[in-house]
Design a protein around this motif. Structure first.
Motif, mmCIF file in Angstrom:
data_model
loop_
_atom_site.group_PDB
_atom_site.id
_atom_site.type_symbol
_atom_site.label_atom_id
_atom_site.label_comp_id
_atom_site.label_asym_id
_atom_site.label_seq_id
_atom_site.Cartn_x
_atom_site.Cartn_y
_atom_site.Cartn_z
ATOM 1 N N GLN A 53 0.878 -1.201 0.013
ATOM 2 C CA GLN A 53 -0.032 0.221 -0.049
ATOM 3 C C GLN A 53 0.912 1.111 -0.157
ATOM 4 O O GLN A 53 1.948 1.285 0.880
ATOM 5 N N GLN A 54 0.692 2.078 -0.774
ATOM 6 C CA GLN A 54 1.393 3.353 -1.020
ATOM 7 C C GLN A 54 0.780 4.413 0.326
ATOM 8 O O GLN A 54 0.064 3.785 1.090
ATOM 9 N N ARG A 55 1.470 5.048 0.771
ATOM 10 C CA ARG A 55 1.069 6.034 2.090
ATOM 11 C C ARG A 55 -0.125 6.399 2.169
ATOM 12 O O ARG A 55 -0.723 6.550 3.193
ATOM 13 N N GLY A 56 -0.896 6.617 1.201
ATOM 14 C CA GLY A 56 -2.127 7.096 1.044
ATOM 15 C C GLY A 56 -3.115 6.124 1.391
ATOM 16 O O GLY A 56 -4.499 6.105 1.504
ATOM 17 N N GLY A 57 -2.680 4.895 1.300
ATOM 18 C CA GLY A 57 -3.621 3.702 1.399
ATOM 19 C C GLY A 57 -3.866 2.972 0.384
ATOM 20 O O GLY A 57 -4.422 1.467 0.225
ATOM 21 N N GLU A 58 -3.544 3.362 -0.915
ATOM 22 C CA GLU A 58 -3.989 2.506 -2.184
ATOM 23 C C GLU A 58 -3.160 1.607 -2.222
ATOM 24 O O GLU A 58 -1.705 1.438 -2.311
ATOM 25 N N ARG A 158 3.810 -6.749 9.313
ATOM 26 C CA ARG A 158 3.792 -5.369 8.875
ATOM 27 C C ARG A 158 4.954 -4.973 8.423
ATOM 28 O O ARG A 158 5.807 -4.733 9.597
ATOM 29 N N ALA A 159 5.414 -4.167 7.274
ATOM 30 C CA ALA A 159 6.625 -3.891 7.233
ATOM 31 C C ALA A 159 6.317 -2.209 6.638
ATOM 32 O O ALA A 159 5.677 -1.950 5.757
ATOM 33 N N THR A 160 6.996 -1.017 7.293
ATOM 34 C CA THR A 160 6.953 0.124 6.936
ATOM 35 C C THR A 160 8.158 0.275 6.086
ATOM 36 O O THR A 160 9.115 0.200 6.554
ATOM 37 N N MET A 161 7.867 1.205 4.989
ATOM 38 C CA MET A 161 9.060 1.454 4.066
ATOM 39 C C MET A 161 9.278 2.946 4.029
ATOM 40 O O MET A 161 8.369 3.565 3.748
ATOM 41 N N ARG A 162 10.480 3.399 4.317
ATOM 42 C CA ARG A 162 10.856 4.628 4.296
ATOM 43 C C ARG A 162 12.025 5.224 3.649
ATOM 44 O O ARG A 162 13.042 4.255 3.295
ATOM 45 N N LYS A 163 12.047 6.448 3.165
ATOM 46 C CA LYS A 163 13.238 7.029 2.394
ATOM 47 C C LYS A 163 13.329 8.388 2.963
ATOM 48 O O LYS A 163 12.413 9.070 2.879
ATOM 49 N N GLY A 165 13.567 9.178 5.699
ATOM 50 C CA GLY A 165 12.648 9.285 6.942
ATOM 51 C C GLY A 165 11.187 9.461 6.493
ATOM 52 O O GLY A 165 10.096 9.460 7.452
ATOM 53 N N VAL A 166 10.769 9.537 5.382
ATOM 54 C CA VAL A 166 9.448 9.814 4.877
ATOM 55 C C VAL A 166 8.774 8.387 4.525
ATOM 56 O O VAL A 166 9.570 7.424 3.708
ATOM 57 N N THR A 167 7.651 8.164 5.234
ATOM 58 C CA THR A 167 7.101 6.587 4.934
ATOM 59 C C THR A 167 6.706 6.828 3.417
ATOM 60 O O THR A 167 5.835 7.729 3.026
ATOM 61 N N LEU A 168 6.959 5.742 2.559
ATOM 62 C CA LEU A 168 6.486 5.679 1.341
ATOM 63 C C LEU A 168 5.215 4.686 1.074
ATOM 64 O O LEU A 168 4.559 4.843 0.223
#
Length: 178
Positions: A53-58, A158-163, A165-168
């Motif tokens: 899912q992109q950071r907007g939830g899509e 659940r894995a959070t992906m960041r670049k 420090g910004v969540t992708l």
């Protein structure tokens, strides 16, 4: 005295804000059961189903993973074969080392440096930097990966992906031991 009271209230409010922002630690789950023994769970064949899912939830990507896993002593290999909803495939082979106190390290060809992780109770937290191919370019993104053992067969991830420090986005996975 009024100034002192305001300073104290400001300090307390600041502490509350910082405490509210504190992220969970894997040790917070030390009493949770069933107990996750990574080398026991990731031994044999595992099937996984996931989404990105992109950071907007899509939801922009769906995939399945077939994992063939084995351990010799404190050394493990997790051979992951990904199949994406668009028909593309990918393979990642993790080489893991089990250390004392539930700690693990690992490498894979598309991982920058060494991944670091720890188990406690039913949880595993895994941090690493992945070289991610996008439109013919590679980007280094950081993963904060949490896994929770539900029962002997099922684990949720659940894995959070960041670049920078910004969540992708987030990767959600359900593992099933066959």
């Amino acid at each position: 005295m009024n100034t002192r009271r305001h300073a104290l209230l400001a300090l307390l409010a600041g502490t509350a804000v910082l405490t509210g922002c504190a992220s969970p630690q894997v040790t917070d789950y030390a009493q949770e059961r069933p107990q996750l023994e990574l080398d026991r769970y990731f031994n044999g064949r595992i099937l996984a189903h996931g989404i990105f899912q992109q950071r907007g939830g899509e939801v922009v990507r769906r995939f399945t993973v077939v994992m063939d896993c084995h351990w010799e002593g404190n050394q493990g290999v997790l051979d992951e074969a990904f199949t994406y909803s668009d028909g593309s495939t990918q393979r990642r082979i993790w080489r893991l080392t089990k250390h004392a106190d539930g700690r693990y390290t690992g490498t894979a060809d598309d991982v920058v440096g060494e991944a670091q992780g720890q188990t406690a109770g039913n949880a595993f937290r895994w941090n690493y930097t992945l070289r991610l191919p996008v439109d013919g370019k590679e980007y280094e993104v950081q993963f904060d990966d949490w896994m929770f053992l539900v029962d002997d067969r099922v684990m949720l991830n659940r894995a959070t992906m960041r670049k920078f420090g910004v969540t992708l986005g987030e990767v959600l996975l359900s593992f099933t031991k066959t």
